[in-house]
Write a protein that holds these residues in place. Sequence first.
Motif, PDB file in Angstrom:
ATOM      1  N   GLU A   1       9.301   4.027   9.861  1.00 53.93           N
ATOM      2  CA  GLU A   1       8.946   2.856   8.680  1.00 53.93           C
ATOM      3  C   GLU A   1       8.727   3.520   7.442  1.00 53.93           C
ATOM      4  OE1 GLU A   1       6.278  -0.832   7.738  1.00 53.93           O
ATOM      5  OE2 GLU A   1       5.886   0.184   9.581  1.00 53.93           O
ATOM      6  N   ALA A   2       7.857   4.733   7.163  1.00 52.20           N
ATOM      7  CA  ALA A   2       7.788   5.498   6.111  1.00 52.20           C
ATOM      8  C   ALA A   2       8.731   5.942   5.401  1.00 52.20           C
ATOM      9  CB  ALA A   2       6.787   6.303   6.344  1.00 52.20           C
ATOM     10  N   VAL A   3       9.753   6.688   6.244  1.00 55.05           N
ATOM     11  CA  VAL A   3      10.829   7.370   6.181  1.00 55.05           C
ATOM     12  C   VAL A   3      11.875   6.338   5.452  1.00 55.05           C
ATOM     13  CG1 VAL A   3      13.162   8.531   6.853  1.00 55.05           C
ATOM     14  CG2 VAL A   3      10.922   9.198   7.338  1.00 55.05           C
ATOM     15  N   ALA A   4      12.226   5.013   6.032  1.00 58.03           N
ATOM     16  CA  ALA A   4      13.171   4.047   5.569  1.00 58.03           C
ATOM     17  C   ALA A   4      12.695   3.486   4.438  1.00 58.03           C
ATOM     18  CB  ALA A   4      13.257   3.063   6.768  1.00 58.03           C
ATOM     19  N   ALA A   5      11.245   3.273   4.020  1.00 65.05           N
ATOM     20  CA  ALA A   5      10.895   2.737   3.023  1.00 65.05           C
ATOM     21  C   ALA A   5      11.138   3.587   1.720  1.00 65.05           C
ATOM     22  CB  ALA A   5       9.393   2.356   3.054  1.00 65.05           C
ATOM     23  N   LEU A   6      10.982   5.011   2.017  1.00 62.85           N
ATOM     24  CA  LEU A   6      11.330   6.198   0.683  1.00 62.85           C
ATOM     25  C   LEU A   6      12.438   5.872   0.539  1.00 62.85           C
ATOM     26  CD1 LEU A   6       8.756   8.890   2.293  1.00 62.85           C
ATOM     27  CD2 LEU A   6       8.346   7.566   0.059  1.00 62.85           C
ATOM     28  N   GLY A   7      13.360   5.729   1.524  1.00 68.70           N
ATOM     29  CA  GLY A   7      14.830   5.979   1.394  1.00 68.70           C
ATOM     30  C   GLY A   7      15.380   4.890   0.313  1.00 68.70           C
ATOM     31  N   GLU A   8      14.603   3.790   0.439  1.00 68.56           N
ATOM     32  CA  GLU A   8      15.218   2.407  -0.053  1.00 68.56           C
ATOM     33  C   GLU A   8      14.516   2.248  -1.589  1.00 68.56           C
ATOM     34  OE1 GLU A   8      14.050  -0.715   2.276  1.00 68.56           O
ATOM     35  OE2 GLU A   8      15.367  -0.214   4.011  1.00 68.56           O
ATOM     36  N   ALA A   9      13.501   2.986  -1.818  1.00 69.30           N
ATOM     37  CA  ALA A   9      12.714   3.140  -3.178  1.00 69.30           C
ATOM     38  C   ALA A   9      13.476   3.739  -4.180  1.00 69.30           C
ATOM     39  CB  ALA A   9      11.232   3.571  -2.907  1.00 69.30           C
ATOM     40  N   ASP A  10      13.461   3.493  -5.194  1.00 71.63           N
ATOM     41  CA  ASP A  10      14.162   3.858  -6.773  1.00 71.63           C
ATOM     42  C   ASP A  10      13.261   5.333  -6.811  1.00 71.63           C
ATOM     43  OD1 ASP A  10      16.021   1.816  -6.941  1.00 71.63           O
ATOM     44  OD2 ASP A  10      14.311   0.921  -8.567  1.00 71.63           O
ATOM     45  N   GLU A  11      12.036   5.307  -6.598  1.00 66.62           N
ATOM     46  CA  GLU A  11      11.243   6.402  -6.849  1.00 66.62           C
ATOM     47  C   GLU A  11       9.899   6.408  -5.802  1.00 66.62           C
ATOM     48  OE1 GLU A  11       9.886   9.957  -8.308  1.00 66.62           O
ATOM     49  OE2 GLU A  11      11.784   9.529  -8.407  1.00 66.62           O
ATOM     50  N   GLY A  12       9.795   6.765  -4.659  1.00 65.79           N
ATOM     51  CA  GLY A  12       8.737   6.664  -3.717  1.00 65.79           C
ATOM     52  C   GLY A  12       7.882   7.821  -3.658  1.00 65.79           C
ATOM     53  N   LYS A  13       6.627   7.535  -3.736  1.00 65.87           N
ATOM     54  CA  LYS A  13       5.646   8.847  -3.438  1.00 65.87           C
ATOM     55  C   LYS A  13       4.864   8.606  -2.306  1.00 65.87           C
ATOM     56  CE  LYS A  13       5.974  11.487  -7.079  1.00 65.87           C
ATOM     57  NZ  LYS A  13       6.071  13.017  -6.986  1.00 65.87           N
ATOM     58  N   ILE A  14       4.336   9.693  -1.461  1.00 61.88           N
ATOM     59  CA  ILE A  14       3.618   9.493  -0.266  1.00 61.88           C
ATOM     60  C   ILE A  14       2.339   9.560  -0.691  1.00 61.88           C
ATOM     61  CG2 ILE A  14       2.947  10.532   1.808  1.00 61.88           C
ATOM     62  CD1 ILE A  14       5.899  11.242   2.185  1.00 61.88           C
ATOM     63  N   LEU A  15       1.399   8.708  -0.315  1.00 67.07           N
ATOM     64  CA  LEU A  15      -0.061   8.929  -0.472  1.00 67.07           C
ATOM     65  C   LEU A  15      -0.807   9.476   0.925  1.00 67.07           C
ATOM     66  CD1 LEU A  15      -2.804   8.531  -2.245  1.00 67.07           C
ATOM     67  CD2 LEU A  15      -2.719   6.011  -1.173  1.00 67.07           C
ATOM     68  N   ALA A  16      -1.259  10.714   0.502  1.00 71.72           N
ATOM     69  CA  ALA A  16      -1.923  11.280   1.923  1.00 71.72           C
ATOM     70  C   ALA A  16      -3.415  11.027   1.567  1.00 71.72           C
ATOM     71  CB  ALA A  16      -1.374  12.571   2.146  1.00 71.72           C
ATOM     72  N   GLY A  17      -4.217  12.173   1.179  1.00 70.77           N
ATOM     73  CA  GLY A  17      -5.437  12.019   0.844  1.00 70.77           C
ATOM     74  C   GLY A  17      -5.598  11.516  -0.605  1.00 70.77           C
ATOM     75  N   GLY A  18      -4.721  11.761  -1.398  1.00 78.84           N
ATOM     76  CA  GLY A  18      -4.673  11.157  -2.663  1.00 78.84           C
ATOM     77  C   GLY A  18      -5.490  11.998  -3.798  1.00 78.84           C
ATOM     78  N   GLN A  19      -6.009  13.178  -3.570  1.00 83.05           N
ATOM     79  CA  GLN A  19      -6.896  13.989  -4.436  1.00 83.05           C
ATOM     80  C   GLN A  19      -6.110  14.698  -5.393  1.00 83.05           C
ATOM     81  OE1 GLN A  19     -10.312  13.701  -3.903  1.00 83.05           O
ATOM     82  NE2 GLN A  19      -9.409  12.296  -2.713  1.00 83.05           N
ATOM     83  N   SER A  20      -4.760  15.033  -5.349  1.00 89.32           N
ATOM     84  CA  SER A  20      -3.968  15.411  -6.268  1.00 89.32           C
ATOM     85  C   SER A  20      -3.253  14.168  -6.969  1.00 89.32           C
ATOM     86  CB  SER A  20      -2.909  16.433  -5.692  1.00 89.32           C
ATOM     87  OG  SER A  20      -3.734  17.536  -5.286  1.00 89.32           O
ATOM     88  N   LEU A  21      -2.552  13.285  -6.121  1.00 81.97           N
ATOM     89  CA  LEU A  21      -1.820  12.343  -6.494  1.00 81.97           C
ATOM     90  C   LEU A  21      -2.298  11.248  -7.456  1.00 81.97           C
ATOM     91  CD1 LEU A  21       1.023  11.038  -6.558  1.00 81.97           C
ATOM     92  CD2 LEU A  21       0.360   9.735  -4.640  1.00 81.97           C
ATOM     93  N   LEU A  22      -3.560  10.592  -7.139  1.00 77.26           N
ATOM     94  CA  LEU A  22      -4.273   9.763  -7.951  1.00 77.26           C
ATOM     95  C   LEU A  22      -4.558  10.423  -9.456  1.00 77.26           C
ATOM     96  CD1 LEU A  22      -6.618   8.127  -5.534  1.00 77.26           C
ATOM     97  CD2 LEU A  22      -4.324   7.488  -6.006  1.00 77.26           C
ATOM     98  N   PRO A  23      -4.985  11.306  -9.761  1.00 73.22           N
ATOM     99  CA  PRO A  23      -5.026  12.160 -11.038  1.00 73.22           C
ATOM    100  C   PRO A  23      -3.755  11.982 -11.796  1.00 73.22           C
ATOM    101  CG  PRO A  23      -6.356  13.319  -9.555  1.00 73.22           C
ATOM    102  CD  PRO A  23      -5.536  12.554  -8.737  1.00 73.22           C
ATOM    103  N   VAL A  24      -2.779  12.573 -11.197  1.00 73.50           N
ATOM    104  CA  VAL A  24      -1.329  12.473 -11.779  1.00 73.50           C
ATOM    105  C   VAL A  24      -0.945  11.199 -12.157  1.00 73.50           C
ATOM    106  CG1 VAL A  24       1.168  13.104 -11.190  1.00 73.50           C
ATOM    107  CG2 VAL A  24      -0.716  14.491 -10.568  1.00 73.50           C
TER     108      VAL A  24
END
Length: 288
Positions: free
Chosen positions: A16-39
């Motif tokens: 389901e995650a793979v399919a959603a990323l494929g349909e998104a214009d610009e998808g990002k994965i949220l894992a722990g978020g310790q690097s992504l959220l500040p970005v």
Amino acid sequence: MIPVPFDYLRPSTVDEAVAALGEADEGKILAGGQSLLPVLKLRLAAPTLLVDLAAVPGLSGIRLDGDTLTGTTLVIGAMTTHAEVAASDLVRQHAPLLAAAAGTVGDRQVRHRGTLGGSLAHADPAADLPAVAAALDATYVVRGPAGSRTIGAADFAVDLFTTALGPDDVLVEVRLPSTAGWAVHYEKFHRTAQAWAIVGVAVAVRRDGGGIGAARVALTNMGPVPHRARAVEDALAGAAAAPDAVAEACSRVADGTSPADDLSGSAEYRRDLARVLTARAVCRALGV
């Protein structure tokens, strides 16, 4: 600081995650978020969709694959936290270098939220764990639209904050050949306890009598991707387990690197630091 608007999805399966990323214009994965959220807050990334993997079963956990010590592989789910990696008896036995390095990541809060897969996929050259994974010859198991595939550590990080993952790929697990019985040390130099490493060195050595039988060495923050110091590994193999011999073998560890020249230190300073830290790390691993 406020991120740009985005849609949010909390899938229950990897597919389901793979399919959603494929349909998104610009998808990002949220894992722990310790690097992504500040970005996101700094608006250095502007995804249209955030895919949160927290509810996907089977993406965390630590197990062994193999019946005997020879050929045993340690398997770690991508959503396993740094704290879980550092505390795991299996990791301490079969990948002691990873356990040691994971215990130095950030601070206690970061280690309990940040994930192994998230750190590796973020591919920050100053992060601790990508170099460790490179030194341990990790294999990355990835799920994408065409199914599962594996990527070797040497091919995973391709540039600054860039990996071999496609835009609709999900890192599922990390596989590490057992290094049970190897002597290890992760040495890094940073200005404050929670700061990124100016230079880091991941070392694993196997003793052979009174000398060194084999060695693994990789550098953090000495270029856009982790640097595996193969020439130093070759020089250490067969060397005496003594400080002078180790220093000589590590003297050219910075050859082939491309460190940054910035406010944290010049490129030449980083090269000299790498030489000092590598010899120190090997000696501390060996206890000499």
